[in-house]
Design an enzyme around this catalytic site. Structure first.
Site, PDB file in Angstrom:
ATOM      1  N   HIS A  18       1.274 -12.041   2.814  1.00 52.07           N
ATOM      2  CA  HIS A  18       0.159 -11.361   2.107  1.00 52.07           C
ATOM      3  C   HIS A  18      -0.699 -12.316   1.261  1.00 52.07           C
ATOM      4  CE1 HIS A  18      -1.018  -7.063   0.764  1.00 52.07           C
ATOM      5  NE2 HIS A  18      -2.045  -7.866   0.617  1.00 52.07           N
TER       6      HIS A  18
ATOM      7  N   TYR B 285       0.817  -1.224   0.000  1.00 49.43           N
ATOM      8  CA  TYR B 285       0.000   0.000   0.000  1.00 49.43           C
ATOM      9  C   TYR B 285       0.852   1.278   0.000  1.00 49.43           C
ATOM     10  CZ  TYR B 285      -3.324  -3.464   1.901  1.00 49.43           C
ATOM     11  OH  TYR B 285      -4.078  -4.582   2.138  1.00 49.43           O
TER      12      TYR B 285
END
Ligand SMILES: NC(=O)c1ccc[n+]([C@@H]2O[C@H](COP(=O)([O-])OP(=O)(O)OC[C@H]3O[C@@H](n4cnc5c(N)ncnc54)[C@H](OP(=O)(O)O)[C@@H]3O)[C@@H](O)[C@H]2O)c1
Length: 276
Positions: free
Chosen positions: A112, A54
């Protein structure tokens, strides 16, 4: 009225996590991110979800510093991105995350996605956990098949599986499996980027309880014992997304949502274990 921002869940290693957090995907713009996170902290959010992907760790550090909320009062989750799942890369990237967040520990670090190297990534996380650099470790986007292959190969059970979960993809199989194994579930894209209101059933329930469609989806997840991390850069929505204590869905309504026609599916694809 109960302040749900103060409600926590005890993870399988005894660490407590607030059941509502602020998602931060697509908060790359520094000022917007800092303002949104500061507002969230001001109204009582104490859980921030981020990831290397991000690219906003530095904004989060700045917001926390400016908010004056002590670091130890905030639960921070980050994730090791798919390209860095070799053992040494994970260690190096974890250190970089700490540096960017200006902290000396993470509350939770996740693999992730279940890449072919997810296991070596997790082995590095286990060592970081044993070294006291992260309070809890877990995985993200793992299916039941992924978890069945993964769990026998690890020494420390993941505390968490963070998955896409919303009325379009209720993920009953993963939620049941995780409940059976005492692995907490966090849902991402719970409000389907706002599109959850396109479902007629969600609209009807929103009208019945005089709340927004987003609030119906978020409460539905919470009532299934699922942690939520809605993202917003809009103050009124950041407020709305935690203002969930004024109504309860019935068991029948929860199962209706779980079984309704799924004609709006944004991202979800069933996957093979340890896919690339
Ligand atoms: N583990 C993973 O692979 C993974 C993947 C994706 C996301 N995540 C995490 O999960 C978090 C949540 O997922 P997400 O950001 O994809 O989706 P989301 O929270 O379901 O939706 C965010 C979007 O909905 C809008 N929104 C927020 N509150 C709203 C409301 N009350 N009414 C109407 N629209 C509203 C936001 O707009 P504004 O911001 O303009 O208000 C934003 O465009 C992420 O931020 C990230 O932290 C994890």
């Amino acid at each position: 009225m109960k302040n749900l921002l103060k409600s926590t869940r005890v993870l399988n290693n005894g660490v407590e996590i607030p059941i509502i957090g602020l998602g931060t995907y697509r908060m790359e713009n520094e000022q917007q991110a800092v303002d949104s996170i500061k507002y969230a902290l001001e109204i009582g959010y104490r859980h921030i979800d981020t990831a290397e992907y991000y690219q906003n760790h530095k904004h989060i550090a700045k917001a926390i510093k400016e908010s004056k909320v002590p670091r130890e009062e905030i639960f921070i989750t980050s994730k090791i991105w798919n390209d860095y799942h070799d053992y040494d890369q994970t260690i190096a990237h974890f250190e970089q995350i700490l540096e960017e967040l200006e902290t000396d520990y993470l509350d939770l670090c996740l693999v992730h996605w279940p890449t072919p190297k997810a296991l070596s990534c997790y082995q590095a996380l286990q060592d970081l956990y044993n070294a006291g650099k992260v309070r809890a470790i877990g995985v993200s986007n793992f299916t039941v098949t992924d978890l069945e292959a993964f769990l026998p190969q690890v020494n420390i059970k993941p505390v968490m599986n963070q998955i896409e979960l919303n009325p379009s993809v209720p993920r009953n199989d993963v939620v049941d499996f995780c409940n059976e194994h005492n692995i907490a579930v966090t849902s991402w894209q719970t409000i389907m980027k706002g599109q959850v209101g396109d479902f007629e059933l969600i609209q009807q329930l929103a009208k019945k309880y005089d709340v927004s469609p987003a609030q119906i989806a978020l409460k539905w997840a919470l009532q299934r014992n699922v942690i939520i991390i809605p993202k917003s850069v809009t103050p009124s929505r950041i407020f709305e997304n935690q203002d969930l204590d004024k109504f309860e869905l019935t068991t029948e309504e929860i199962s209706k949502i779980n079984t309704m026609t799924k004609d709006l599916n944004l991202n979800y694809e069933p996957v093979d274990p340890f896919r690339k």
